[in-house]
Scaffold this motif. Structure first.
Motif, PDB file in Angstrom:
ATOM      1  N   ALA A 107       0.846  -1.206   0.000  1.00 54.83           N
ATOM      2  CA  ALA A 107       0.000   0.000   0.000  1.00 54.83           C
ATOM      3  C   ALA A 107       0.877   1.249   0.000  1.00 54.83           C
ATOM      4  CB  ALA A 107      -0.939  -0.013   1.206  1.00 54.83           C
ATOM      5  N   LYS A 108       1.945   1.243   0.782  1.00 60.40           N
ATOM      6  CA  LYS A 108       2.870   2.382   0.786  1.00 60.40           C
ATOM      7  C   LYS A 108       3.552   2.518  -0.576  1.00 60.40           C
ATOM      8  CE  LYS A 108       5.184   1.332   4.567  1.00 60.40           C
ATOM      9  NZ  LYS A 108       5.938   1.329   5.824  1.00 60.40           N
ATOM     10  N   LEU A 109       3.958   1.404  -1.130  1.00 58.48           N
ATOM     11  CA  LEU A 109       4.575   1.424  -2.457  1.00 58.48           C
ATOM     12  C   LEU A 109       3.577   1.902  -3.510  1.00 58.48           C
ATOM     13  CD1 LEU A 109       7.104   0.797  -4.108  1.00 58.48           C
ATOM     14  CD2 LEU A 109       6.284  -1.552  -4.317  1.00 58.48           C
ATOM     15  N   ALA A 110       2.330   1.471  -3.396  1.00 58.61           N
ATOM     16  CA  ALA A 110       1.288   1.895  -4.341  1.00 58.61           C
ATOM     17  C   ALA A 110       1.090   3.403  -4.276  1.00 58.61           C
ATOM     18  CB  ALA A 110      -0.026   1.171  -4.034  1.00 58.61           C
ATOM     19  N   GLN A 111       1.109   3.962  -3.084  1.00 60.12           N
ATOM     20  CA  GLN A 111       0.982   5.412  -2.944  1.00 60.12           C
ATOM     21  C   GLN A 111       2.140   6.127  -3.657  1.00 60.12           C
ATOM     22  OE1 GLN A 111      -1.097   7.667  -1.747  1.00 60.12           O
ATOM     23  NE2 GLN A 111      -2.639   6.315  -0.914  1.00 60.12           N
ATOM     24  N   ARG A 112       3.344   5.601  -3.519  1.00 60.07           N
ATOM     25  CA  ARG A 112       4.512   6.208  -4.169  1.00 60.07           C
ATOM     26  C   ARG A 112       4.398   6.099  -5.691  1.00 60.07           C
ATOM     27  NH1 ARG A 112       9.406   8.129  -3.619  1.00 60.07           N
ATOM     28  NH2 ARG A 112       9.409   8.006  -1.366  1.00 60.07           N
ATOM     29  N   ILE A 113       4.064   4.914  -6.196  1.00 56.66           N
ATOM     30  CA  ILE A 113       3.966   4.719  -7.647  1.00 56.66           C
ATOM     31  C   ILE A 113       2.840   5.579  -8.219  1.00 56.66           C
ATOM     32  CG2 ILE A 113       3.497   3.033  -9.480  1.00 56.66           C
ATOM     33  CD1 ILE A 113       4.811   0.914  -7.596  1.00 56.66           C
ATOM     34  N   LEU A 114       1.736   5.657  -7.509  1.00 58.78           N
ATOM     35  CA  LEU A 114       0.628   6.505  -7.953  1.00 58.78           C
ATOM     36  C   LEU A 114       1.095   7.947  -8.101  1.00 58.78           C
ATOM     37  CD1 LEU A 114      -2.281   7.342  -8.524  1.00 58.78           C
ATOM     38  CD2 LEU A 114      -2.704   7.215  -6.042  1.00 58.78           C
ATOM     39  N   ARG A 115       1.746   8.468  -7.093  1.00 56.77           N
ATOM     40  CA  ARG A 115       2.182   9.860  -7.156  1.00 56.77           C
ATOM     41  C   ARG A 115       3.276  10.080  -8.194  1.00 56.77           C
ATOM     42  NH1 ARG A 115      -0.978   9.679  -3.098  1.00 56.77           N
ATOM     43  NH2 ARG A 115      -1.872  11.632  -2.359  1.00 56.77           N
ATOM     44  N   ARG A 116       4.150   9.129  -8.354  1.00 59.04           N
ATOM     45  CA  ARG A 116       5.144   9.261  -9.429  1.00 59.04           C
ATOM     46  C   ARG A 116       4.450   9.337 -10.776  1.00 59.04           C
ATOM     47  NH1 ARG A 116       8.746   4.394  -9.082  1.00 59.04           N
ATOM     48  NH2 ARG A 116       9.643   5.255 -10.989  1.00 59.04           N
ATOM     49  N   THR A 117       3.351   8.601 -10.923  1.00 60.88           N
ATOM     50  CA  THR A 117       2.618   8.600 -12.188  1.00 60.88           C
ATOM     51  C   THR A 117       1.886   9.919 -12.407  1.00 60.88           C
ATOM     52  OG1 THR A 117       2.314   6.195 -12.040  1.00 60.88           O
ATOM     53  CG2 THR A 117       0.880   7.398 -13.558  1.00 60.88           C
ATOM     54  N   ILE A 118       1.109  10.341 -11.437  1.00 58.16           N
ATOM     55  CA  ILE A 118       0.300  11.552 -11.650  1.00 58.16           C
ATOM     56  C   ILE A 118       1.146  12.818 -11.672  1.00 58.16           C
ATOM     57  CG2 ILE A 118      -1.835  10.521 -10.811  1.00 58.16           C
ATOM     58  CD1 ILE A 118      -1.442  12.048  -8.156  1.00 58.16           C
ATOM     59  N   TYR A 119       2.382  12.731 -11.178  1.00 55.78           N
ATOM     60  CA  TYR A 119       3.284  13.884 -11.215  1.00 55.78           C
ATOM     61  C   TYR A 119       4.351  13.736 -12.291  1.00 55.78           C
ATOM     62  CZ  TYR A 119       1.293  14.772  -6.551  1.00 55.78           C
ATOM     63  OH  TYR A 119       0.444  14.990  -5.491  1.00 55.78           O
ATOM     64  N   GLU A 120       4.182  12.808 -13.196  1.00 54.47           N
ATOM     65  CA  GLU A 120       5.237  12.519 -14.174  1.00 54.47           C
ATOM     66  C   GLU A 120       5.363  13.587 -15.243  1.00 54.47           C
ATOM     67  OE1 GLU A 120       4.897  11.167 -17.646  1.00 54.47           O
ATOM     68  OE2 GLU A 120       2.784  11.661 -17.582  1.00 54.47           O
ATOM     69  N   ASN A 121       4.361  14.393 -15.427  1.00 51.59           N
ATOM     70  CA  ASN A 121       4.376  15.388 -16.497  1.00 51.59           C
ATOM     71  C   ASN A 121       4.072  16.762 -15.911  1.00 51.59           C
ATOM     72  OD1 ASN A 121       4.514  16.423 -19.064  1.00 51.59           O
ATOM     73  ND2 ASN A 121       2.447  15.803 -19.628  1.00 51.59           N
ATOM     74  N   GLN A 122       4.934  17.224 -15.023  1.00 47.70           N
ATOM     75  CA  GLN A 122       4.698  18.477 -14.312  1.00 47.70           C
ATOM     76  C   GLN A 122       5.073  19.693 -15.138  1.00 47.70           C
ATOM     77  OE1 GLN A 122       6.169  18.623 -10.240  1.00 47.70           O
ATOM     78  NE2 GLN A 122       6.421  16.391 -10.288  1.00 47.70           N
ATOM     79  N   SER A 123       4.356  20.765 -14.873  1.00 50.84           N
ATOM     80  CA  SER A 123       4.756  22.060 -15.432  1.00 50.84           C
ATOM     81  C   SER A 123       5.569  22.762 -14.353  1.00 50.84           C
ATOM     82  CB  SER A 123       3.529  22.884 -15.810  1.00 50.84           C
ATOM     83  OG  SER A 123       2.710  23.080 -14.679  1.00 50.84           O
ATOM     84  N   LEU A 124       6.738  23.181 -14.708  1.00 55.53           N
ATOM     85  CA  LEU A 124       7.638  23.813 -13.721  1.00 55.53           C
ATOM     86  C   LEU A 124       7.615  25.310 -13.842  1.00 55.53           C
ATOM     87  CD1 LEU A 124      10.629  21.357 -14.027  1.00 55.53           C
ATOM     88  CD2 LEU A 124       8.833  21.364 -12.323  1.00 55.53           C
TER      89      LEU A 124
END
Length: 142
Positions: free
Chosen positions: A125-142
């Motif tokens: 579950a902790k790993l899933a939270q990390r992978i989820l956030r890596r995915t939804i933040y993979e295309n950030q505008s800086l």
């Protein structure tokens, strides 16, 4: 981890991984929020399943172009970093062991050692939270 520690874990992930702005569909945001509530509430299996659903929703909105594509193919075709792709596949395969149970009547292992399953699920579950956030933040505008 208690509820406060779990919220702190999520906040720390956001602080670590979100460096700019991230956008996603409202469907995806709804599923991410539900995933967070499942995690904080201790529903570890629900966290794994819901995180995978949120990842799929995000990737479909960003990269599927309206086509109906299996998750495995969607992950492989998305222009995302190789390590993230590999981690999404690991999460997807782990989720599949719980969702696509070949012999659900063979429940001896889960009855004999439920604590081990729960400990493993909490780590996933902790790993899933990390992978989820890596995915939804993979295309950030800086």
């Amino acid at each position: 981890m208690n509820k406060e520690a779990k919220w702190a874990f999520i906040t720390a992930l956001d602080d670590e991984l979100l460096k700019g702005g991230a956008t996603m569909t409202e469907w995806c945001a709804f599923i991410v929020r539900d995933c967070d509530y499942a995690f904080v509430g201790g529903a570890n299996l629900a966290t794994v399943i819901t995180a995978t659903a949120a990842i799929e929703t995000y990737l479909r909105a960003e990269y599927a172009g309206g086509k109906r594509i299996r998750l495995v193919d969607l992950v492989d075709s998305a222009p995302i970093e190789r390590g993230l792709r590999d981690d999404i596949h690991k999460l997807r395969k782990y989720r599949n062991t719980w969702v696509h149970v070949a012999m659900p009547e063979d429940d001896e292992e889960i009855l004999q050692n439920p604590e081990a399953n729960e400990e493993q699920l909490e780590e996933w579950a902790k790993l899933a939270q990390r992978i989820l956030r890596r995915t939804i933040y993979e295309n950030q505008s800086l």
